[in-house]
Design a protein around this motif. Structure first.
Motif, PDB file in Angstrom:
ATOM      1  N   ILE A  16       0.839  -1.202   0.000  1.00 10.06           N
ATOM      2  CA  ILE A  16       0.000   0.000   0.000  1.00 10.06           C
ATOM      3  C   ILE A  16       0.876   1.256   0.000  1.00 10.06           C
ATOM      4  O   ILE A  16       0.641   2.190  -0.760  1.00 10.06           O
ATOM      5  CB  ILE A  16      -0.968  -0.002   1.203  1.00 10.06           C
ATOM      6  CG1 ILE A  16      -2.009  -1.111   1.035  1.00 10.06           C
ATOM      7  CG2 ILE A  16      -1.649   1.356   1.363  1.00 10.06           C
ATOM      8  CD1 ILE A  16      -2.800  -1.403   2.303  1.00 10.06           C
ATOM      9  N   GLY A  17       1.900   1.269   0.856  1.00 13.89           N
ATOM     10  CA  GLY A  17       2.803   2.415   0.908  1.00 13.89           C
ATOM     11  C   GLY A  17       3.492   2.670  -0.416  1.00 13.89           C
ATOM     12  O   GLY A  17       3.613   3.814  -0.859  1.00 13.89           O
ATOM     13  N   LEU A  18       3.948   1.587  -1.071  1.00 17.17           N
ATOM     14  CA  LEU A  18       4.600   1.747  -2.375  1.00 17.17           C
ATOM     15  C   LEU A  18       3.645   2.282  -3.437  1.00 17.17           C
ATOM     16  O   LEU A  18       4.001   3.176  -4.204  1.00 17.17           O
ATOM     17  CB  LEU A  18       5.189   0.414  -2.849  1.00 17.17           C
ATOM     18  CG  LEU A  18       6.488  -0.015  -2.196  1.00 17.17           C
ATOM     19  CD1 LEU A  18       6.957  -1.354  -2.780  1.00 17.17           C
ATOM     20  CD2 LEU A  18       7.569   1.031  -2.359  1.00 17.17           C
ATOM     21  N   VAL A  19       2.426   1.738  -3.470  1.00 14.50           N
ATOM     22  CA  VAL A  19       1.466   2.189  -4.481  1.00 14.50           C
ATOM     23  C   VAL A  19       1.095   3.654  -4.253  1.00 14.50           C
ATOM     24  O   VAL A  19       1.041   4.440  -5.194  1.00 14.50           O
ATOM     25  CB  VAL A  19       0.214   1.274  -4.499  1.00 14.50           C
ATOM     26  CG1 VAL A  19      -0.880   1.847  -5.380  1.00 14.50           C
ATOM     27  CG2 VAL A  19       0.595  -0.121  -4.975  1.00 14.50           C
ATOM     28  N   ILE A  20       0.877   4.034  -3.004  1.00 16.98           N
ATOM     29  CA  ILE A  20       0.562   5.440  -2.714  1.00 16.98           C
ATOM     30  C   ILE A  20       1.752   6.328  -3.067  1.00 16.98           C
ATOM     31  O   ILE A  20       1.589   7.415  -3.626  1.00 16.98           O
ATOM     32  CB  ILE A  20       0.118   5.610  -1.249  1.00 16.98           C
ATOM     33  CG1 ILE A  20      -1.281   5.003  -1.096  1.00 16.98           C
ATOM     34  CG2 ILE A  20       0.138   7.082  -0.831  1.00 16.98           C
ATOM     35  CD1 ILE A  20      -1.806   4.968   0.310  1.00 16.98           C
ATOM     36  N   GLY A  21       2.964   5.862  -2.792  1.00 17.60           N
ATOM     37  CA  GLY A  21       4.158   6.617  -3.176  1.00 17.60           C
ATOM     38  C   GLY A  21       4.247   6.802  -4.684  1.00 17.60           C
ATOM     39  O   GLY A  21       4.574   7.883  -5.170  1.00 17.60           O
ATOM     40  N   ILE A  22       3.929   5.746  -5.437  1.00 21.52           N
ATOM     41  CA  ILE A  22       3.948   5.840  -6.900  1.00 21.52           C
ATOM     42  C   ILE A  22       2.911   6.854  -7.379  1.00 21.52           C
ATOM     43  O   ILE A  22       3.193   7.674  -8.259  1.00 21.52           O
ATOM     44  CB  ILE A  22       3.725   4.449  -7.541  1.00 21.52           C
ATOM     45  CG1 ILE A  22       4.960   3.573  -7.304  1.00 21.52           C
ATOM     46  CG2 ILE A  22       3.412   4.574  -9.030  1.00 21.52           C
ATOM     47  CD1 ILE A  22       4.762   2.106  -7.625  1.00 21.52           C
TER      48      ILE A  22
END
Length: 188
Positions: free
Chosen positions: A44-50
């Motif tokens: 989730i953190g990676l997708v939101i960062g992207i």
């Protein structure tokens, strides 16, 4: 950004990224109540960062001409999605005998990430107008929002472990208020 030195621009963009990251932290806190696994939190953190890289980049590329119309539409869609997730969490917690079925995965995760990063699109438009360094902007926005999302999700997970059903209600309420903030108190 105009006549700013690199250090001035770095500090300014870091503060902007942190302000946008606070939204990701807040929503992560509410979502973390769902007792997510660490693998889900990481994803989730990676997708939101992207999304916090893509949205301001799109904003910077599109420019000033469409900022008032398109920027507001993105915020309305994002606020509505977050409101829906909050209502769903609260309804399921209060009235359903089943565990909350919303899961931030697949298309749900993409919609969730979009809703959290919608305001960074409008900020990107403004930064593009001022000539901010694109690479620095999207790097800071992506990195800071990822870290703040992880922090919110992990803290929310701890709250859920301590408070159980009350924690899920609290998380749903938090998402409701954030959705209302986006819809009615955005500066667009």
């Amino acid at each position: 950004m105009g006549n700013f030195s690199f250090i001035d621009e770095l500090v300014t963009l870091s503060l902007m990224a942190s302000a946008l990251g606070l939204d990701a932290f807040s929503v992560g806190l509410g979502m973390g109540i769902m007792n997510l696994r660490l693998r889900q939190i990481f994803k989730i953190g990676l997708v939101i960062g992207i999304f916090h890289v893509v949205m301001p980049l799109l904003g910077m590329l599109i420019g000033f001409a469409v900022s008032d119309t398109f920027g507001r539409v993105a915020v309305i869609v994002g606020g509505t999605l977050i409101l829906g997730i909050g209502f769903h969490m609260m309804y399921t917690t209060l009235f359903s005998k089943e565990k909350n079925k919303f899961s931030p995965s697949g298309i749900g995760l993409l919609l969730f990430a979009f809703s959290v990063s919608a305001d960074s699109f409008s900020v990107g438009i403004g930064l593009g107008m001022f000539g901010a360094r694109t690479g620095l902007t999207i790097l800071l926005f992506g990195l800071i929002s990822t870290i703040m999302t992880w922090a919110g999700l992990i803290l929310g997970r701890k709250v859920e472990q301590q408070f159980g059903k009350f924690g899920e209600l609290l998380g749903g309420t938090f998402l409701l208020f954030f959705g209302l903030k986006l819809l009615f108190f955005s500066k667009l």
